[in-house]
Enzyme design. Sequence first.
Site, PDB file in Angstrom:
ATOM      1  N   HIS A 138      63.846 -15.087  14.695  1.00 36.97           N
ATOM      2  CA  HIS A 138      63.509 -14.812  16.098  1.00 36.97           C
ATOM      3  C   HIS A 138      63.518 -16.107  16.910  1.00 36.97           C
ATOM      4  O   HIS A 138      64.148 -16.204  17.963  1.00 36.97           O
ATOM      5  CB  HIS A 138      62.123 -14.149  16.143  1.00 36.97           C
ATOM      6  CG  HIS A 138      61.667 -13.737  17.505  1.00 36.97           C
ATOM      7  ND1 HIS A 138      61.719 -12.433  17.940  1.00 36.97           N
ATOM      8  CD2 HIS A 138      61.147 -14.444  18.535  1.00 36.97           C
ATOM      9  CE1 HIS A 138      61.245 -12.359  19.168  1.00 36.97           C
ATOM     10  NE2 HIS A 138      60.883 -13.575  19.559  1.00 36.97           N
ATOM     11  N   GLU A 139      62.814 -17.123  16.394  1.00 38.81           N
ATOM     12  CA  GLU A 139      62.692 -18.380  17.149  1.00 38.81           C
ATOM     13  C   GLU A 139      64.028 -19.127  17.219  1.00 38.81           C
ATOM     14  O   GLU A 139      64.322 -19.770  18.226  1.00 38.81           O
ATOM     15  CB  GLU A 139      61.607 -19.275  16.534  1.00 38.81           C
ATOM     16  CG  GLU A 139      60.233 -18.635  16.450  1.00 38.81           C
ATOM     17  CD  GLU A 139      59.755 -18.007  17.746  1.00 38.81           C
ATOM     18  OE1 GLU A 139      60.059 -18.537  18.835  1.00 38.81           O
ATOM     19  OE2 GLU A 139      59.072 -16.969  17.694  1.00 38.81           O
ATOM     20  N   GLU A 177      62.939 -12.075  24.934  1.00 38.75           N
ATOM     21  CA  GLU A 177      62.217 -11.526  23.783  1.00 38.75           C
ATOM     22  C   GLU A 177      62.913 -10.319  23.150  1.00 38.75           C
ATOM     23  O   GLU A 177      62.904 -10.165  21.934  1.00 38.75           O
ATOM     24  CB  GLU A 177      60.779 -11.176  24.178  1.00 38.75           C
ATOM     25  CG  GLU A 177      59.953 -12.373  24.642  1.00 38.75           C
ATOM     26  CD  GLU A 177      59.864 -13.503  23.608  1.00 38.75           C
ATOM     27  OE1 GLU A 177      60.246 -13.277  22.446  1.00 38.75           O
ATOM     28  OE2 GLU A 177      59.420 -14.595  23.974  1.00 38.75           O
ATOM     29  N   ALA A 221      54.643 -17.690  16.930  1.00 40.81           N
ATOM     30  CA  ALA A 221      55.444 -18.915  16.999  1.00 40.81           C
ATOM     31  C   ALA A 221      55.868 -19.149  18.439  1.00 40.81           C
ATOM     32  O   ALA A 221      55.754 -18.261  19.280  1.00 40.81           O
ATOM     33  CB  ALA A 221      56.675 -18.794  16.103  1.00 40.81           C
TER      34      ALA A 221
END
EC number: 3.4.11.-
Length: 960
Positions: free
Chosen positions: A370-371, A393, A335
């Site tokens: 996460h995104e 990240e 993604a």
Amino acid sequence: VFHSSAMDNSCRKLIFNIYIGFYCSAIILPQMCICSYFSTPSIDQFNKDAGTFPVATNGQPFPWHELRLPTVVTPLHYDLFVHPNLTSLDFVASEKIEVLVRDATQFIILHSTDLEITNATLQSEEDVRYRKPGKKLTVLSYPAHQQIALLVPEKLMADLRYYVTIDFQAKLADGFEGFYKSTYRTLGGETRTIAVTDFEPTQARMAFPCFDEPLFKASFSIKIRRESRHIALSNMPKVKTIELEGGLLEDHFETTVKMSTYLVAYIVCDFNSVSGTSSSGVKVSVYASPDKWSQTHYALEASLKLLDFYENYFDINYPLPKLDLVAIPDFESGAMENWGLITYRETSLLFDPKTSSVSDKLWVTKVVAHELAHQWFGNLVTMEWWNDIWLNEGFATYMELISANATYPELELDNYFLDLCFEVIKRDSLNSSRPISNQVETPTQIKEMFDTVSYKKGACILNMLKDFLSEEKFQKGIINYLKKFSYGNAKNDDLWSSLSNSCLEGDFTSGGFCYSDSKTTSNTLAFLEENMEVKEMMTTWTLQKGIPLVVVKQEGRSLRLQQERFLSGVFKEDPEWRALQERYLWHIPLTYSTSSSDAIHRHILKSKTDTLDLPEKTSWVKFNVDSNGYYIVHYEGHGWDQLITQLNQNHTLLRPKDRIGLIHDAFQLVSAGRLTLDKALDLTRYLQHETNIPALLKGLEYLETFYHMMDRRNISDVTENLKHYFLRYFKPVIDTQSWSDEGSVWDRMLRSVLLKLACYLNHAPCIRKATQLFSQWMESGGKLNIPTDVLKIVYSVGAQTTAGWNYLLKQYELSVSGAEKNKILYALSTSKHEEKLMKLIELGMEGKVIKTQDLAALLHAIARNPEGQQLAWNFVRENWTELLKKFGLGSFPMRMIISGTTAHFSSKDELQEVKLFFEFLKAQGSHLDVFQIVLETISKNIKWLEKNLPTLRTWLLASI
């Protein structure tokens, strides 16, 4: 006029030493070079020897020689217009960039890759005010650095704003980067095309000329022209649509907040969406191709929950009015966090209740979490340069754990997080690892930073720091960091400062640093007196590579501690071991518990050796409580024996995560020659009484790894004995597995793993049941709903017959579920027939039936099949150039293809083959860090077999 390379060079040198001049015609006169120029002296920007300046594509001198852009001119705002044509597969575009000049200059340097620039003009603020036309700019191109220079007729003055207008055009890119085309097939068999962007890290320059570095933040106003059958999406909501002649429409989007170029996004597609509104009023929509619309609902539910969580946790509202999540049919990574328009591979966003298993649900939840975390970590606050990509990240990976635990506690993500840390330890215990924060310059080097070290080690050291500071202080420090650097850029030290100064009122502080008094015992004061600075501690984890080994020796009531660098595949008796240890020292926040009490003791190990006194006599000590620390522990003397005895007598006296940690560390120590394999295997015997599923799975994982290693090398006596041991030892737990989707997340995980392994080992009841389900599924024309947790197993057993394999391939083409396609493709890759495996590779290279995006995973799967390992490796060697064209050097798929087809090798002949191939690639100018990682991994495998195969043989014979 006489041109020679020597004259050209001396002429160029003269220009740069005297003027910044750009038109040079060398006339040969005694000792002289006469050059025409139109500029005034402006050499103060260039303090280096100008002879090093490069040559533009038209043969003229290019006025900038560094990979990083100069900071003399900075962008404030981009007006961007884009018109893609989805029939001719190209686009025309124009932009007006408002720039601020900080120092007088004769040129502007931007990034641009493969764009045909048709016109470039410059206006001053005065020109704009009085509507004067722009002055034409000369455009020079230097493709080696992906840069263009805009030469201005009159010097740009300091502290003034100017407007640069550029018209340009290009083909829609073929791969997965820049502004590229993606296709999907409808249920009716029609192929449709969409256009989509993917810019991180350095590909915005493929879509529009720009200052393509994270530090150059600006706002963007975007307009997109399209046909009426399509919709356009971008970072911001649409303000209006204008109808043009010929039935075209032009969408205008709101101006963005200040952001980096790599987060800009736009899509032209014909997708459908499902929408909802968050508690704070943000409109959230999930888009997919029309036939997959029904698979968007889980992602919408998850993103609404997670968005609410993050707004509360960070104490900062999501700053945009809307958030779109889009499932893209062709996508390189999992993604991409474009601000307000997050793009996903279909399998990372879509959830089909009929074919998506519990691990698919876990994956979608993690990727969405996460995104969404990136909307703050990365988008709102961005690293200054890619050397600190882990700030994006590592944090987003860590926040998956925090957010999913709060919003979906039933997923029990803690145990998944442990595996994530164990995975990166494999890489970090090799000498070819790298520090979390690492100097990078070129686009290929930058791409290589998107690896397990940035993501997973980053997350693991943050988890360790949270455990050290306490959850409350850690969260407060994060909020400080995000608020202080909002809409700006930050570096490593900025994070440590924010976390150091996150003391709450009444905390014990020393020099502005706070310490956790939670979970400490009578040694609290000693702990606080350590006066440990966060920055001083954390730089030992981010600026040096590797992982520490803590060696513990219990002598009565005192513990002798020693730290060293843990190296897998390098033994203490090896001649290189000592040199590889030099200058490594970590500040390790140790935790430990003992047999005497439940208390968690804490100590910071800042030196090579140390001694601790225990308050009372104890039969065992266990370091790294709950495996929160990023270090491996070895117990010298009787330490391991005492822990094994405890596990056999009553394993529940040790916490579940501590039991998992012991299994992991024991087998890691075997690979470093510090513990014998029989000792580590003895530790796993207690597993027949283990009821904690993640601990059971961890023990199984190592036994399965040994099985596959022996199977690939065709060491048949050991594989047979391992098979017998496994099927006898774990029979009670295998026999209790139902072929259903019932139970908790971890019940379902265990079912998938156990039945997959049992069928792989040809366990008769397993094969019987899977064959029966597969036959019923075929008879129903693929309509029968097989429980999702066993779907992959049923398909894999079915794929062993020619009729079954062919039917699965047909179903693969027809399926609209990415989750199902993944399971079918895996099953097809387990065939024992080379010609079938070769057919799969050919289909993957062609990119129609099997999409190019799935080729890397396919090659990896085929290489793991003993019948396919040589086939996959030969294919990669013979088709390297073609693969490079598809993915590009340094890309994630290319790295996966290299390691996926080689890293499991374990013979000297194979090592030699791989070495020769890598040397051939280096000679051609292709060099990647992954080459060294692979060579070291193969050497480690060879060494492991040499040292441990006889032990494994003997232990198995004694055990069965």
